[in-house]
Design a protein around this motif. Sequence first.
Motif, PDB file in Angstrom:
ATOM      1  N   GLU A  61     102.593 166.982  70.303  1.00  0.00           N
ATOM      2  CA  GLU A  61     103.446 168.434  70.624  1.00  0.00           C
ATOM      3  C   GLU A  61     103.789 168.008  72.259  1.00  0.00           C
ATOM      4  O   GLU A  61     105.247 169.122  72.505  1.00  0.00           O
ATOM      5  CB  GLU A  61     102.105 169.518  70.678  1.00  0.00           C
ATOM      6  N   GLU A  62     103.479 167.576  72.767  1.00  0.00           N
ATOM      7  CA  GLU A  62     104.279 167.205  74.192  1.00  0.00           C
ATOM      8  C   GLU A  62     105.644 166.464  74.330  1.00  0.00           C
ATOM      9  O   GLU A  62     106.104 167.082  74.929  1.00  0.00           O
ATOM     10  CB  GLU A  62     102.865 166.261  74.936  1.00  0.00           C
ATOM     11  N   LEU A  65     107.520 168.929  73.485  1.00  0.00           N
ATOM     12  CA  LEU A  65     108.509 170.257  74.107  1.00  0.00           C
ATOM     13  C   LEU A  65     108.720 169.509  75.070  1.00  0.00           C
ATOM     14  O   LEU A  65     109.907 169.832  75.992  1.00  0.00           O
ATOM     15  CB  LEU A  65     106.593 171.029  75.259  1.00  0.00           C
ATOM     16  N   ARG A  66     108.617 167.676  75.681  1.00  0.00           N
ATOM     17  CA  ARG A  66     109.882 167.547  76.505  1.00  0.00           C
ATOM     18  C   ARG A  66     110.637 167.423  75.757  1.00  0.00           C
ATOM     19  O   ARG A  66     111.510 166.649  77.123  1.00  0.00           O
ATOM     20  CB  ARG A  66     108.425 165.959  77.239  1.00  0.00           C
ATOM     21  N   TYR A 138      94.726 165.077  81.928  1.00  0.00           N
ATOM     22  CA  TYR A 138      94.581 166.319  81.429  1.00  0.00           C
ATOM     23  C   TYR A 138      93.468 166.635  80.683  1.00  0.00           C
ATOM     24  O   TYR A 138      91.821 167.440  80.668  1.00  0.00           O
ATOM     25  CB  TYR A 138      95.491 166.941  80.750  1.00  0.00           C
ATOM     26  N   SER A 154     101.247 166.559  85.032  1.00  0.00           N
ATOM     27  CA  SER A 154     101.099 167.880  84.839  1.00  0.00           C
ATOM     28  C   SER A 154     101.204 167.915  82.708  1.00  0.00           C
ATOM     29  O   SER A 154     102.553 167.262  83.386  1.00  0.00           O
ATOM     30  CB  SER A 154     102.425 168.355  85.465  1.00  0.00           C
ATOM     31  N   SER A 156     102.949 170.434  79.553  1.00  0.00           N
ATOM     32  CA  SER A 156     104.175 171.384  79.388  1.00  0.00           C
ATOM     33  C   SER A 156     103.156 172.560  79.139  1.00  0.00           C
ATOM     34  O   SER A 156     104.217 173.560  79.189  1.00  0.00           O
ATOM     35  CB  SER A 156     105.089 170.808  78.952  1.00  0.00           C
ATOM     36  N   LYS A 157     101.946 172.598  78.667  1.00  0.00           N
ATOM     37  CA  LYS A 157     102.000 173.338  78.845  1.00  0.00           C
ATOM     38  C   LYS A 157      99.709 173.320  79.106  1.00  0.00           C
ATOM     39  O   LYS A 157      99.647 172.447  78.711  1.00  0.00           O
ATOM     40  CB  LYS A 157     101.895 174.471  77.220  1.00  0.00           C
ATOM     41  N   GLU A 158      98.944 174.497  78.772  1.00  0.00           N
ATOM     42  CA  GLU A 158      97.697 173.878  78.986  1.00  0.00           C
ATOM     43  C   GLU A 158      97.090 174.638  77.108  1.00  0.00           C
ATOM     44  O   GLU A 158      97.789 175.065  75.968  1.00  0.00           O
ATOM     45  CB  GLU A 158      96.672 175.738  79.395  1.00  0.00           C
ATOM     46  N   TYR A 159      96.466 172.485  76.697  1.00  0.00           N
ATOM     47  CA  TYR A 159      96.717 173.492  75.254  1.00  0.00           C
ATOM     48  C   TYR A 159      94.876 173.253  75.161  1.00  0.00           C
ATOM     49  O   TYR A 159      94.416 173.266  76.214  1.00  0.00           O
ATOM     50  CB  TYR A 159      96.464 171.742  75.373  1.00  0.00           C
ATOM     51  N   ASN A 160      94.525 173.710  74.194  1.00  0.00           N
ATOM     52  CA  ASN A 160      93.086 174.367  73.072  1.00  0.00           C
ATOM     53  C   ASN A 160      92.441 173.547  73.039  1.00  0.00           C
ATOM     54  O   ASN A 160      92.797 172.778  71.778  1.00  0.00           O
ATOM     55  CB  ASN A 160      93.037 175.868  72.718  1.00  0.00           C
TER      56      ASN A 160
END
Length: 191
Positions: A61-62, A65-66, A138, A154, A156-160
């Motif tokens: 997913e990262e 998103l990148r 992270y 960093s 790209s988003k906060e992951y659950n």
Amino acid sequence: METNPNNYIDTFTKIKFSPLNPTIQDTNIIDIAHALSLICRFNGHCSYFYSVAQHSIFCAEEARLRGHSEKIQLACLLHDAEEAYVSDITRPVKKHLPEFIAISNKVQDVIWKHFGLDDLKAEDFEIVKDIDDTLLGYEGLVLMGPHFKKSARSVSKEYNLAYRDMISVRDEFIERAKILCGKLNLNVASF
């Protein structure tokens, strides 16, 4: 298929997989997803069970998103796939075990080939490694606390990172692999 029981492991799908002589036909996404969904990250030293499969899904997913290609996303999803067949050893110990590293790399090379990723270049693997290390930092902060010393980069988003049952993680891993293989026009028979 290996016939000497001392030379193979029995997989979830009943394949007799030889880690010392891996073959493409014995490599199976269901076995990979199943095993990785049951293997805990951080050698089990996190605050609750968090699987290698969850980590791999977030790496893919990262990459998405990148803005990386489906090929890089699939490589991120499968970057720890050999652990389904040979397990893993903590980084401080593994670096002292060149034979284990060679076996692990041989299995991973067969997996790369099975999924059409054997033509990845050094710079592609650097992207995968960067994403893997980013998620490591992270996840470590979230799952182990502020004492975790790996550098946090960093995301790209906060992951659950909440606990999830292994079946839902396994199924999501398989589905993501199917989608990516479909976008890449890979005819992978092990779905």
